[in-house]
Design a protein around this motif. Sequence first.
Motif: not given
Length: 204
Positions: A7-11, A172, A22-23
Amino acid sequence: ATVAAEFPDTKFVHVSGFKNAENFSNLFGGMETAKYMVGMIAGAKAAETGSNRVGYIAPFPIAEVVRHINATALGMRSVCAECELDIRWTFSWFDPTLERESAESLIDAGATVVVTGADTPGPVQVAGERGVWGVGYDSRNACTFDEEACLTVPYWNWGPEYVRIVQSMMDGTFVGEDLYPDVDSGMIGLLGFSEDQTPQAGVP
């Protein structure tokens, strides 16, 4: 790290881990600084009582716990060169019965101060019942179970760091990294020695 990759768009933030991406951040802190001060208090109290023996209840033989034990031992030796640190392993973060039994075993072996690295107040209660001294862990409320026998408690104050991290996500600016704030960050406290606190009565 596996789920973060899926889930690269989740932190993600993991407490007490050792990986990042990265996340994905890893958050822990310099509790060993507070444990060093615990060792100083425990060593001074053991010397004062004439036993020169401090007991330590240890959950698991992992890097985090070993760092805390070493810091406690170094702090103890800084004020009581002849003091010895006796350890009992529980192989659990939470086992009230075993933690109490470990405290009793340490006291039977001559410890007049029992320090715990586990999460229940049982060792502090046992210390009070046996007429010796205890040091809790993790919760700033650990001394409330026996104010007279409890010397101090190193504890976590996660809130401000959580707020800072979530704000970075909202702004962000979040970057996956290893985060390791020390006591000066406010994330780690030592009961009786943090701002606006008074040391427990038994502290030498």
